[in-house]
Design an enzyme around this catalytic site. Structure first.
Site, PDB file in Angstrom:
ATOM      1  N   ASN A   9       1.047  -1.382   0.326  1.00  0.00           N
ATOM      2  CA  ASN A   9       0.331   0.158   0.225  1.00  0.00           C
ATOM      3  C   ASN A   9       0.981   0.691  -0.459  1.00  0.00           C
ATOM      4  OD1 ASN A   9      -2.177   1.812   0.382  1.00  0.00           O
ATOM      5  ND2 ASN A   9      -1.668   1.433   2.105  1.00  0.00           N
ATOM      6  N   LYS A  11      -0.422   4.559  -0.815  1.00  0.00           N
ATOM      7  CA  LYS A  11      -0.727   5.388   0.433  1.00  0.00           C
ATOM      8  C   LYS A  11      -0.696   6.648  -0.533  1.00  0.00           C
ATOM      9  CE  LYS A  11       0.007   3.672   4.090  1.00  0.00           C
ATOM     10  NZ  LYS A  11       0.111   3.725   5.603  1.00  0.00           N
ATOM     11  N   HIS A  85      -9.869   2.001   4.661  1.00  0.00           N
ATOM     12  CA  HIS A  85      -7.920   1.802   5.269  1.00  0.00           C
ATOM     13  C   HIS A  85      -8.621   2.346   6.637  1.00  0.00           C
ATOM     14  CE1 HIS A  85      -4.539   2.633   6.622  1.00  0.00           C
ATOM     15  NE2 HIS A  85      -4.008   1.513   5.999  1.00  0.00           N
ATOM     16  N   GLU A  87      -6.663   5.405   8.139  1.00  0.00           N
ATOM     17  CA  GLU A  87      -6.799   6.957   7.313  1.00  0.00           C
ATOM     18  C   GLU A  87      -7.899   6.990   7.141  1.00  0.00           C
ATOM     19  OE1 GLU A  87      -2.899   5.650   5.505  1.00  0.00           O
ATOM     20  OE2 GLU A  87      -1.575   5.337   7.469  1.00  0.00           O
ATOM     21  N   GLU A 153      -5.630  -4.341  10.573  1.00  0.00           N
ATOM     22  CA  GLU A 153      -4.889  -3.285  10.785  1.00  0.00           C
ATOM     23  C   GLU A 153      -5.045  -2.818  11.977  1.00  0.00           C
ATOM     24  OE1 GLU A 153      -2.535  -2.420   6.672  1.00  0.00           O
ATOM     25  OE2 GLU A 153      -4.327  -0.859   7.189  1.00  0.00           O
ATOM     26  N   GLY A 159       2.175   2.387  10.547  1.00  0.00           N
ATOM     27  CA  GLY A 159       3.573   3.277  10.797  1.00  0.00           C
ATOM     28  C   GLY A 159       4.179   4.000  11.720  1.00  0.00           C
ATOM     29  N   SER A 198       3.704  -1.926  10.205  1.00  0.00           N
ATOM     30  CA  SER A 198       5.204  -2.590  10.462  1.00  0.00           C
ATOM     31  C   SER A 198       5.183  -3.400  10.457  1.00  0.00           C
ATOM     32  CB  SER A 198       5.412  -1.939  11.930  1.00  0.00           C
ATOM     33  OG  SER A 198       4.499  -1.175  12.409  1.00  0.00           O
TER      34      SER A 198
HETATM   35  P1  PGA Z   1       2.430   0.861   7.120  1.00  0.00           P
HETATM   36  O1  PGA Z   1       1.195   0.427   7.453  1.00  0.00           O
HETATM   37  O2  PGA Z   1       3.754  -1.046   6.855  1.00  0.00           O
HETATM   38  O3  PGA Z   1       3.723   1.334   6.957  1.00  0.00           O
HETATM   39  O4  PGA Z   1       2.730   0.245   9.804  1.00  0.00           O
HETATM   40  C1  PGA Z   1       0.970  -0.584   6.679  1.00  0.00           C
HETATM   41  C2  PGA Z   1      -0.943   0.271   6.468  1.00  0.00           C
HETATM   42  O5  PGA Z   1      -1.047   1.379   6.258  1.00  0.00           O
HETATM   43  O6  PGA Z   1      -1.442  -0.755   5.152  1.00  0.00           O
END
Ligand code: PGA
Length: 240
Positions: A9, A11, A85, A87, A153, A159, A198
């Site tokens: 992803n 983003k 997601h 976000e 998630e 992140g 992560s």
């Molecule tokens: P990350 O993000 O691997 O940077 O923690 C995962 C995600 O948001 O899908």
């Protein structure tokens, strides 16, 4: 046995150079590798490898400035779309009911919905993780049979470099599988359950060894071939 799926992803990151660099990635035959770049890069990426989008609108067309429909995504050559997601749930106020409507639209366009679920740290600390995940699943899941991927998630792991321990991931994935069996019967066995938050080359093997983890949704570590390749290799090794 379910094939492992490693989805990147990006983003709101990436450019034409990264699209090209990812074409050089080793893609083992035993693993599905999916790249989810921002929408303007979908068509160029899809010319080289399997891709997914990061969101879609629930309607096929109409007066929705700035939105992109599932048929438009499918027309780029993409095969999947990430939905719900955290976000998007946080930044755009997306509800599980909207995610469900988008998932229906995705399937109607021939895309596999990758539905994201996860608890906040406050919810985990309050002992509400399974209640939150169960409610999100019930409200986000479209009715009927069709392609489906679920990504667990935890919001606090995205992140941050913080990853739940194996028992915590196993508990949620086991719970999700049981709920899917109740709702979908034997079709539940075809649903891939990804862990996201992560995931790195250094922890991927341990995560892929957890029961009912069928792959990963990877953010930051999908932004360079050097970081992404070891995660794909770990998925291939877990199939051996
Ligand atoms: P990350 O993000 O691997 O940077 O923690 C995962 C995600 O948001 O899908």
């Amino acid at each position: 046995m379910r094939r492992k799926l490693v989805a990147g992803n990006w983003k709101m990151n990436g450019d034409a150079a990264l699209v090209a660099a990812m074409a050089e990635l080793a893609r083992p035959e035993t693993v599905d590798v999916l790249i989810c770049p921002p929408a303007p890069l979908l068509a160029s990426a899809a010319a080289h490898y399997p891709t997914g989008a990061q969101d879609c609108h629930a309607a096929a067309s109409g007066a929705h400035t700035g939105d992109i429909s599932a048929p438009m995504i499918a027309a780029t050559g993409a095969s999947a779309v990430i939905l719900g997601h955290s976000e998007r749930r946080a930044d755009h106020g997306e509800t599980s009911a909207e995610v469900c409507a988008k998932a229906k639209a995705a399937r109607a366009a021939g895309l596999t919905p990758i539905i994201c679920l996860g608890e906040t740290l406050n919810e985990r600390d309050a002992g509400e993780t399974l209640a939150v995940i169960g409610a999100q699943l019930a409200a986000s899941l479209p009715d009927g049979a069709g392609p489906l991927v679920i990504a667990y998630e935890p919001v606090w792991a995205i992140g941050t470099g913080r990853v739940p321990d194996a028992a915590q991931i196993a508990e949620v994935h086991g719970f999700l599988r049981a709920r899917l069996r109740e709702q979908l019967g034997t079709d539940a066995e075809t649903v891939r359950l990804l862990y996201g938050g992560s995931v790195k080359g250094g922890n991927a093997a341990e995560i892929f060894a957890i029961p009912d983890v069928d792959g990963a949704l990877v953010g930051g570590a999908s932004l360079t071939p050097e970081d992404f390749a070891p995660i794909i290799a770990a998925a291939a090794a877990a199939c051996d």
